[in-house]
Design a protein around this motif. Structure first.
Motif, PDB file in Angstrom:
ATOM      1  N   CYS A  25       0.843  -1.191   0.000  1.00 31.68           N
ATOM      2  CA  CYS A  25       0.000   0.000   0.000  1.00 31.68           C
ATOM      3  C   CYS A  25       0.882   1.245   0.000  1.00 31.68           C
ATOM      4  O   CYS A  25       2.087   1.195   0.249  1.00 31.68           O
ATOM      5  CB  CYS A  25      -0.915   0.028   1.226  1.00 31.68           C
ATOM      6  N   SER A  26       0.266   2.356  -0.269  1.00 31.97           N
ATOM      7  CA  SER A  26       0.936   3.654  -0.196  1.00 31.97           C
ATOM      8  C   SER A  26       0.161   4.533   0.765  1.00 31.97           C
ATOM      9  O   SER A  26      -1.073   4.527   0.782  1.00 31.97           O
ATOM     10  CB  SER A  26       0.985   4.307  -1.566  1.00 31.97           C
ATOM     11  N   CYS A  27       0.877   5.291   1.594  1.00 28.91           N
ATOM     12  CA  CYS A  27       0.268   6.114   2.631  1.00 28.91           C
ATOM     13  C   CYS A  27       0.608   7.581   2.367  1.00 28.91           C
ATOM     14  O   CYS A  27       1.739   7.917   2.021  1.00 28.91           O
ATOM     15  CB  CYS A  27       0.784   5.727   4.014  1.00 28.91           C
ATOM     16  N   VAL A  28      -0.368   8.408   2.540  1.00 27.49           N
ATOM     17  CA  VAL A  28      -0.219   9.844   2.331  1.00 27.49           C
ATOM     18  C   VAL A  28      -0.797  10.554   3.534  1.00 27.49           C
ATOM     19  O   VAL A  28      -1.915  10.252   3.957  1.00 27.49           O
ATOM     20  CB  VAL A  28      -0.926  10.312   1.045  1.00 27.49           C
ATOM     21  N   VAL A  29      -0.019  11.497   4.091  1.00 28.66           N
ATOM     22  CA  VAL A  29      -0.482  12.302   5.218  1.00 28.66           C
ATOM     23  C   VAL A  29      -0.902  13.659   4.682  1.00 28.66           C
ATOM     24  O   VAL A  29      -0.121  14.365   4.045  1.00 28.66           O
ATOM     25  CB  VAL A  29       0.616  12.455   6.288  1.00 28.66           C
ATOM     26  N   HIS A  30      -2.173  14.002   4.943  1.00 25.87           N
ATOM     27  CA  HIS A  30      -2.705  15.286   4.512  1.00 25.87           C
ATOM     28  C   HIS A  30      -2.571  16.281   5.660  1.00 25.87           C
ATOM     29  O   HIS A  30      -2.136  15.943   6.746  1.00 25.87           O
ATOM     30  CB  HIS A  30      -4.165  15.131   4.084  1.00 25.87           C
ATOM     31  N   GLY A  31      -2.998  17.473   5.510  1.00 21.82           N
ATOM     32  CA  GLY A  31      -2.831  18.559   6.487  1.00 21.82           C
ATOM     33  C   GLY A  31      -3.275  18.193   7.885  1.00 21.82           C
ATOM     34  O   GLY A  31      -3.404  17.039   8.247  1.00 21.82           O
ATOM     35  N   GLN A  32      -3.442  19.169   8.706  1.00 17.96           N
ATOM     36  CA  GLN A  32      -3.828  18.998  10.099  1.00 17.96           C
ATOM     37  C   GLN A  32      -5.352  19.166  10.242  1.00 17.96           C
ATOM     38  O   GLN A  32      -5.929  20.119   9.718  1.00 17.96           O
ATOM     39  CB  GLN A  32      -3.124  20.040  10.979  1.00 17.96           C
ATOM     40  N   ILE A  33      -5.985  18.270  10.933  1.00 20.41           N
ATOM     41  CA  ILE A  33      -7.396  18.367  11.280  1.00 20.41           C
ATOM     42  C   ILE A  33      -7.490  18.314  12.797  1.00 20.41           C
ATOM     43  O   ILE A  33      -7.206  17.280  13.415  1.00 20.41           O
ATOM     44  CB  ILE A  33      -8.207  17.219  10.660  1.00 20.41           C
ATOM     45  N   ASP A  34      -7.796  19.466  13.411  1.00 24.71           N
ATOM     46  CA  ASP A  34      -7.826  19.587  14.875  1.00 24.71           C
ATOM     47  C   ASP A  34      -6.497  19.201  15.497  1.00 24.71           C
ATOM     48  O   ASP A  34      -6.427  18.518  16.528  1.00 24.71           O
ATOM     49  CB  ASP A  34      -8.937  18.705  15.465  1.00 24.71           C
ATOM     50  N   GLY A  35      -5.411  19.570  14.823  1.00 25.48           N
ATOM     51  CA  GLY A  35      -4.082  19.300  15.354  1.00 25.48           C
ATOM     52  C   GLY A  35      -3.590  17.908  15.103  1.00 25.48           C
ATOM     53  O   GLY A  35      -2.500  17.548  15.534  1.00 25.48           O
ATOM     54  N   VAL A  36      -4.350  17.071  14.402  1.00 25.16           N
ATOM     55  CA  VAL A  36      -3.956  15.694  14.137  1.00 25.16           C
ATOM     56  C   VAL A  36      -3.840  15.510  12.626  1.00 25.16           C
ATOM     57  O   VAL A  36      -4.679  15.982  11.858  1.00 25.16           O
ATOM     58  CB  VAL A  36      -4.991  14.706  14.719  1.00 25.16           C
ATOM     59  N   GLY A  37      -2.824  14.786  12.187  1.00 25.28           N
ATOM     60  CA  GLY A  37      -2.621  14.556  10.773  1.00 25.28           C
ATOM     61  C   GLY A  37      -3.679  13.638  10.198  1.00 25.28           C
ATOM     62  O   GLY A  37      -4.126  12.704  10.849  1.00 25.28           O
ATOM     63  N   SER A  38      -4.096  13.871   8.955  1.00 27.55           N
ATOM     64  CA  SER A  38      -5.083  13.071   8.263  1.00 27.55           C
ATOM     65  C   SER A  38      -4.364  12.150   7.298  1.00 27.55           C
ATOM     66  O   SER A  38      -3.749  12.616   6.337  1.00 27.55           O
ATOM     67  CB  SER A  38      -6.067  13.986   7.520  1.00 27.55           C
ATOM     68  N   ARG A  39      -4.418  10.847   7.549  1.00 21.82           N
ATOM     69  CA  ARG A  39      -3.676   9.883   6.758  1.00 21.82           C
ATOM     70  C   ARG A  39      -4.611   9.112   5.832  1.00 21.82           C
ATOM     71  O   ARG A  39      -5.679   8.658   6.235  1.00 21.82           O
ATOM     72  CB  ARG A  39      -2.944   8.905   7.667  1.00 21.82           C
ATOM     73  N   SER A  40      -4.219   8.966   4.576  1.00 23.16           N
ATOM     74  CA  SER A  40      -4.930   8.158   3.585  1.00 23.16           C
ATOM     75  C   SER A  40      -4.052   7.005   3.171  1.00 23.16           C
ATOM     76  O   SER A  40      -2.841   7.184   2.946  1.00 23.16           O
ATOM     77  CB  SER A  40      -5.285   9.005   2.360  1.00 23.16           C
ATOM     78  N   VAL A  41      -4.649   5.818   3.043  1.00 24.07           N
ATOM     79  CA  VAL A  41      -3.920   4.616   2.654  1.00 24.07           C
ATOM     80  C   VAL A  41      -4.591   4.057   1.407  1.00 24.07           C
ATOM     81  O   VAL A  41      -5.807   3.856   1.384  1.00 24.07           O
ATOM     82  CB  VAL A  41      -3.913   3.581   3.787  1.00 24.07           C
ATOM     83  N   LEU A  42      -3.775   3.797   0.370  1.00 18.50           N
ATOM     84  CA  LEU A  42      -4.264   3.228  -0.876  1.00 18.50           C
ATOM     85  C   LEU A  42      -3.571   1.903  -1.128  1.00 18.50           C
ATOM     86  O   LEU A  42      -2.326   1.849  -1.205  1.00 18.50           O
ATOM     87  CB  LEU A  42      -4.011   4.186  -2.052  1.00 18.50           C
ATOM     88  N   CYS A  43      -4.364   0.829  -1.274  1.00 18.49           N
ATOM     89  CA  CYS A  43      -3.845  -0.499  -1.563  1.00 18.49           C
ATOM     90  C   CYS A  43      -4.465  -0.960  -2.878  1.00 18.49           C
ATOM     91  O   CYS A  43      -5.662  -1.233  -2.931  1.00 18.49           O
ATOM     92  CB  CYS A  43      -4.185  -1.482  -0.440  1.00 18.49           C
ATOM     93  N   SER A  44      -3.629  -1.056  -3.913  1.00 16.62           N
ATOM     94  CA  SER A  44      -4.129  -1.427  -5.237  1.00 16.62           C
ATOM     95  C   SER A  44      -3.239  -2.445  -5.930  1.00 16.62           C
ATOM     96  O   SER A  44      -3.149  -2.477  -7.158  1.00 16.62           O
ATOM     97  CB  SER A  44      -4.266  -0.181  -6.113  1.00 16.62           C
ATOM     98  N   ASP A  45      -2.551  -3.263  -5.149  1.00 18.55           N
ATOM     99  CA  ASP A  45      -1.688  -4.296  -5.710  1.00 18.55           C
ATOM    100  C   ASP A  45      -2.551  -5.454  -6.222  1.00 18.55           C
ATOM    101  O   ASP A  45      -3.301  -6.062  -5.466  1.00 18.55           O
ATOM    102  CB  ASP A  45      -0.716  -4.789  -4.638  1.00 18.55           C
ATOM    103  N   PRO A  46      -2.484  -5.800  -7.493  1.00 21.85           N
ATOM    104  CA  PRO A  46      -3.305  -6.908  -8.017  1.00 21.85           C
ATOM    105  C   PRO A  46      -3.023  -8.244  -7.362  1.00 21.85           C
ATOM    106  O   PRO A  46      -3.871  -9.148  -7.407  1.00 21.85           O
ATOM    107  CB  PRO A  46      -2.952  -6.944  -9.507  1.00 21.85           C
TER     108      PRO A  46
END
Length: 622
Positions: A25-46
């Protein structure tokens, strides 16, 4: 010092765990939401075949797309307490466990489109109380169970397009406007988006509400595609919902026997409503919009018709209120309301001073606080009112309708006393008309009473005064309709009028139709048979006479034919001889057929001719 080191080590491990990302998977941290980082995880391995178990705990959005994953196991995301968006799209998911979404308390969006799910665990929606978006399009779902309907109440985006839905419960449409009965102003606050296209719909009454919704405009419920089409039945295949016409599909219609009823305290009340519709609607009663009321009886005498009766015995002030009769079928809902008011006072009794008297005393009482003032009518009692014993009515020989001896009214309202001096004010000429098996109409004439003077009709089965019923009317109406009677039964009815003279109330007895109708039918049948039998006997006699006459005629013709053939003989001259008898001059010989016919034909011409000669003599006989 050691405690500080332990805390530091724990925080380091926690930071490593929070920042760790699965290998596929690949993980991306987006800006701050209430002082906490917003993390997105994408898993697209066939090559991924299972749901990853080491997703960072601070993940807010998880996307698992285009993998070989076939199953979502139990508690697969229980540690992702901050997860708000879960997309598991275009995989090979065929199985979803009931506890797959356990502990996802803040999940807002769940997308499972593009899989091969045939059964979705609808009960798992309880674990996602904040879920608003549910995308299940392009799967193999064929049914939405009734138990799932309450769990979809908070969903504002539901996509079930491109599945195998053939029908849906009408109860599902009832949770959304305009079918939920909520005011129009409340429905405009929030929109609901539904995706139901590309399903093999069977167009019948079960989806009539959905078909009706597709024809509406400017409604809080928005269809992604209004061009929904029927797949079955064959006569509607390919027809748009907006143009389809359903047969034998009628919304319910409810009608009550009355809209307002006022009854005395402690009396028995029957509330009736009738409903029509197709399919035949179901009926239930509710008081003031609350839970259903028991003590009901209902029956369906035919297709598309149903009636229900609610029985209230010994009513109290708490029984006053609005009673709603609600009808429902797959085509829609309907209801009608009856307002019940309770009138009267509470009575206490003390031992009478003599066997022939009963004293009613004033009693102070407090009305229940939960009963509205408009629903209760009270009347004041005089300080002391003496009631005479109520004479029992002697039983008489049953007949259709007859006047019976008047009996004294059983209830005297507050302030009412007998006025023997006013003989001109009375109710007379009681008469029963239009009696049927369960209804009858009582007619009367008000002599000297005002048209708006209240009167009370009390009726009960003959000799069963404890089951009497009461109908209120006015003296000027001159008639009242009585229903709920039993067929083939004898009834007594009395008319109690305020202000009437004489202290007695006129009564009358009558019989409802029933057994007498059967007896009348039997009598008519016997008369018809008695008239028909002689006709049948006469017809049989004529047929036999004609038959015998035909046989006799044929026999006579045969005898005539036998006797009509005559043997013709020819008379010729014999030669005279000496030895012959002198008188025997003629001899007989038999003629042939041709000669006989010739003689018969010649006889009509030569019968009057005679030919003589010296040597011979000819004669023709036929």
């Amino acid at each position: 010092m050691h405690h500080f080191l332990y805390v530091h080590a724990f925080l380091c491990c926690l930071s490593v765990a929070r920042s760790f990302c699965p290998s596929q998977c690949s993980c991306v941290v987006h800006g701050q939401i209430d002082g906490v980082g917003s993390r997105s995880v994408l898993c697209s391995d066939p090559d991924m075949s299972d749901i990853p178990l080491n997703v960072p705990v601070d993940t807010v959005k998880l996307r698992i797309e285009k993998t070989a994953t076939r199953r979502i196991p139990t508690e697969a995301f229980y540690y992702l307490v901050e997860l708000r968006y879960l997309w598991i799209t275009y995989n090979s998911i065929t199985s979803v466990d009931t506890g797959s979404f356990y502990n996802l308390k803040v999940l807002h969006e769940l997308r499972l489109d593009g899989n091969m799910i045939s059964i979705f665990p609808w009960e798992s929606l309880k674990e996602m109380p904040r879920l608003r978006t549910l995308d299940l399009h392009n799967n193999r779902i064929s049914n939405i169970p009734t138990e799932a309907i309450p769990l979809l109440l908070n969903i504002t985006y539901l996509d079930l397009s491109s599945n195998k839905l053939v029908t849906i419960s009408s109860n599902l449409m009832d949770i959304w406007p305009p079918f939920n009965g909520a005011p129009a102003s409340a429905n405009t606050a929030q929109k609901v988006v539904l995706g139901l296209q590309d399903n093999p719909w069977f167009c019948d009454c079960k989806i009539s509400k959905l078909m009706e919704l597709s024809k509406m405009t400017d409604t809080p419920v928005v269809l992604m595609d209004v061009s929904l089409t029927c797949a079955e039945p064959e006569n509607l295949a390919g027809v748009l919902f907006q143009r389809a016409e359903l047969d034998n599909c009628v919304k319910p219609s409810v009608m009550t026997s009355a809209t307002k009823i006022t009854s005395s305290l402690g009396s028995n009340v029957l509330l009736r409503c009738d409903a029509t519709g197709f399919p035949t609607p179901t009926l239930y009663w509710a008081k003031s919009g609350r839970s259903p009321v028991n003590n009901t009886v209902q029956e369906s005498p035919g297709a598309g018709i149903r009636w229900s009766i609610l029985s209230l015995y010994g009513i109290m002030y708490k029984d006053a209120g609005n009673y709603s009769c609600k009808a429902k079928n797959v085509a829609g809902n309907a209801e009608a309301t009856i307002s019940l008011s309770v009138a009267g006072t509470i009575r206490t009794t003390r031992p009478p001073l003599s066997p022939s008297a009963e004293t009613i005393r004033d009693t102070t009482f407090t009305l229940p606080t939960d009963i509205p003032d408009s629903a209760i009518t009270t009347s004041a009692l005089p300080k002391t009112t003496t009631l005479s014993p109520i004479p029992r009515k002697p039983k008489s020989t049953p007949h259709n309708v007859q006047n019976s001896p008047s009996r004294q009214g059983k209830i005297i309202q507050g302030g009412e006393t007998s006025k023997n001096g006013k003989a001109s004010k009375s109710v007379k000429d009681l008469k029963i008309v239009e009696e049927t098996a369960d209804t009858a109409v009582l007619l009367w004439t008000a002599d000297g009473l005002a048209n708006d003077a209240p009167v009370k009709v009390v009726y009960s089965p003959y000799g069963e005064d404890d089951t009497e019923r009461t109908v209120e009317s006015s003296a000027g109406s001159g008639k009242v309709f009585m229903e709920g009677l039993s067929s083939g039964k004898r009834y007594s009815v009395c008319l109690v009028a305020k202000g009437s003279a004489g202290g007695t109330d006129p009564c009358i007895d009558f019989d409802t139709l029933g057994n007498k109708g059967s007896q009348l039918f039997i009598i008519i049948s016997v008369i018809a048979c008695a008239l028909a039998l002689p006709l049948i006997a006469m017809l049989v006699y004529k047929i036999l006479a004609l038959y015998c006459k035909g046989r006799s005629t044929s026999l006579d013709e045969e005898e005539l034919e036998k006797e009509s053939y005559v043997k013709f003989e020819t008379i010729t001259m014999k030669q005279r001889t000496l030895n012959a008898h002198p008188t025997e001059l003629w001899a007989r010989r038999h003629t042939r057929e041709s000669e006989r016919m010739l003689l018969c034909s010649r006889s009509s011409i030569d019968s009057q001719m005679t030919y003589k000669s010296d040597s011979s003599r000819s004669e023709y006989l036929c």
